[in-house]
Design a protein around this motif. Structure first.
Motif, PDB file in Angstrom:
ATOM      1  N   LEU A  30       0.827  -1.201   0.000  1.00 25.77           N
ATOM      2  CA  LEU A  30       0.000   0.000   0.000  1.00 25.77           C
ATOM      3  C   LEU A  30       0.868   1.260   0.000  1.00 25.77           C
ATOM      4  CD1 LEU A  30      -2.593  -1.149   2.675  1.00 25.77           C
ATOM      5  CD2 LEU A  30      -2.828  -1.214   0.172  1.00 25.77           C
ATOM      6  N   ARG A  31       0.635   2.110  -0.998  1.00 25.49           N
ATOM      7  CA  ARG A  31       1.404   3.358  -1.104  1.00 25.49           C
ATOM      8  C   ARG A  31       1.228   4.226   0.140  1.00 25.49           C
ATOM      9  NH1 ARG A  31      -0.837   2.557  -6.130  1.00 25.49           N
ATOM     10  NH2 ARG A  31       0.644   2.311  -7.812  1.00 25.49           N
ATOM     11  N   SER A  32       0.011   4.269   0.674  1.00 31.02           N
ATOM     12  CA  SER A  32      -0.244   5.112   1.842  1.00 31.02           C
ATOM     13  C   SER A  32       0.563   4.645   3.050  1.00 31.02           C
ATOM     14  CB  SER A  32      -1.730   5.147   2.176  1.00 31.02           C
ATOM     15  OG  SER A  32      -2.208   3.843   2.416  1.00 31.02           O
ATOM     16  N   VAL A  33       0.721   3.343   3.200  1.00 31.92           N
ATOM     17  CA  VAL A  33       1.524   2.806   4.305  1.00 31.92           C
ATOM     18  C   VAL A  33       2.995   3.171   4.099  1.00 31.92           C
ATOM     19  CG1 VAL A  33       2.342   0.678   5.401  1.00 31.92           C
ATOM     20  CG2 VAL A  33      -0.080   0.944   4.814  1.00 31.92           C
TER      21      VAL A  33
ATOM     22  N   ARG B  36       4.239   5.728   2.421  1.00 32.57           N
ATOM     23  CA  ARG B  36       4.398   7.169   2.697  1.00 32.57           C
ATOM     24  C   ARG B  36       4.400   7.449   4.192  1.00 32.57           C
ATOM     25  NH1 ARG B  36       1.216   7.921  -1.957  1.00 32.57           N
ATOM     26  NH2 ARG B  36      -0.678   7.733  -0.751  1.00 32.57           N
ATOM     27  N   CYS B  37       3.480   6.853   4.903  1.00 30.91           N
ATOM     28  CA  CYS B  37       3.343   7.083   6.343  1.00 30.91           C
ATOM     29  C   CYS B  37       4.579   6.606   7.109  1.00 30.91           C
ATOM     30  CB  CYS B  37       2.090   6.392   6.857  1.00 30.91           C
ATOM     31  SG  CYS B  37       1.758   6.690   8.591  1.00 30.91           S
TER      32      CYS B  37
ATOM     33  N   LYS C 249       7.552   8.944   6.215  1.00 32.33           N
ATOM     34  CA  LYS C 249       7.414  10.264   6.835  1.00 32.33           C
ATOM     35  C   LYS C 249       7.656  10.186   8.341  1.00 32.33           C
ATOM     36  CE  LYS C 249       4.471  14.333   6.935  1.00 32.33           C
ATOM     37  NZ  LYS C 249       3.254  14.949   6.407  1.00 32.33           N
TER      38      LYS C 249
ATOM     39  N   ALA D 256       6.525  15.225  -1.062  1.00 34.26           N
ATOM     40  CA  ALA D 256       5.349  14.971  -1.900  1.00 34.26           C
ATOM     41  C   ALA D 256       5.757  14.649  -3.336  1.00 34.26           C
ATOM     42  CB  ALA D 256       4.414  16.175  -1.865  1.00 34.26           C
TER      43      ALA D 256
ATOM     44  N   THR E 268       7.542  11.164  -3.398  1.00 30.55           N
ATOM     45  CA  THR E 268       6.637  10.018  -3.273  1.00 30.55           C
ATOM     46  C   THR E 268       5.782   9.837  -4.524  1.00 30.55           C
ATOM     47  OG1 THR E 268       5.006  11.343  -2.076  1.00 30.55           O
ATOM     48  CG2 THR E 268       6.531  10.032  -0.753  1.00 30.55           C
ATOM     49  N   THR E 269       5.382  10.935  -5.126  1.00 27.57           N
ATOM     50  CA  THR E 269       4.592  10.839  -6.357  1.00 27.57           C
ATOM     51  C   THR E 269       5.375  10.117  -7.442  1.00 27.57           C
ATOM     52  OG1 THR E 269       3.390  12.861  -5.837  1.00 27.57           O
ATOM     53  CG2 THR E 269       3.408  12.180  -8.145  1.00 27.57           C
TER      54      THR E 269
ATOM     55  N   GLU F 135       6.584  -3.220   1.703  1.00 29.83           N
ATOM     56  CA  GLU F 135       6.301  -1.850   2.147  1.00 29.83           C
ATOM     57  C   GLU F 135       7.474  -1.298   2.954  1.00 29.83           C
ATOM     58  OE1 GLU F 135       1.452  -2.400   2.474  1.00 29.83           O
ATOM     59  OE2 GLU F 135       2.687  -2.489   4.298  1.00 29.83           O
TER      60      GLU F 135
END
Length: 100
Positions: free
Chosen positions: A10-13, A15-16, A19, A41, A44-45, A70
């Motif tokens: 998961l990309r959101s995981v 990134r989190c 960060k 930003a 990550t993109t 991940e």
């Protein structure tokens, strides 16, 4: 015929985790890096595209396998961010940027 449940990183995981490592982990303070939200930003993109990171498009048989990927990608993202920030602080890079 049993259905097979597949898991994806998961990309959101990613990134989190990255960060958190860059902003709240003790290593972030020891590295003395300034936080740049715009750079993170943009990075990550670009970094989290399946064409750049084929592991994002791969399926895994368990959530644990996807979590390992991940973690690897988050670590790679952190290393890339730190390298860019160190290069920004380099005197030669600053001189070259001033010429532009």
């Amino acid at each position: 015929m049993a259905s097979q449940c597949l898991f994806y990183p998961l990309r959101s995981v990613i990134r989190c985790v990255a960060k958190a490592h860059l902003t709240v982990a003790p290593e972030a303070y020891e590295a003395d890096l300034v936080w740049d939200e715009a750079l993170f930003a943009e990075l990550t993109t670009t970094f989290l595209q399946p064409s750049v990171q084929p592991l994002l498009a791969s399926s895994y048989e368990s959530r644990d396998e996807a979590a390992v990927v991940e973690g690897q990608l988050a670590k790679s993202l952190v290393n890339t961010y730190c390298r860019i920030m160190r290069q920004r602080q380099d005197a030669r890079v600053q001189q070259l940027n001033a010429l532009l």
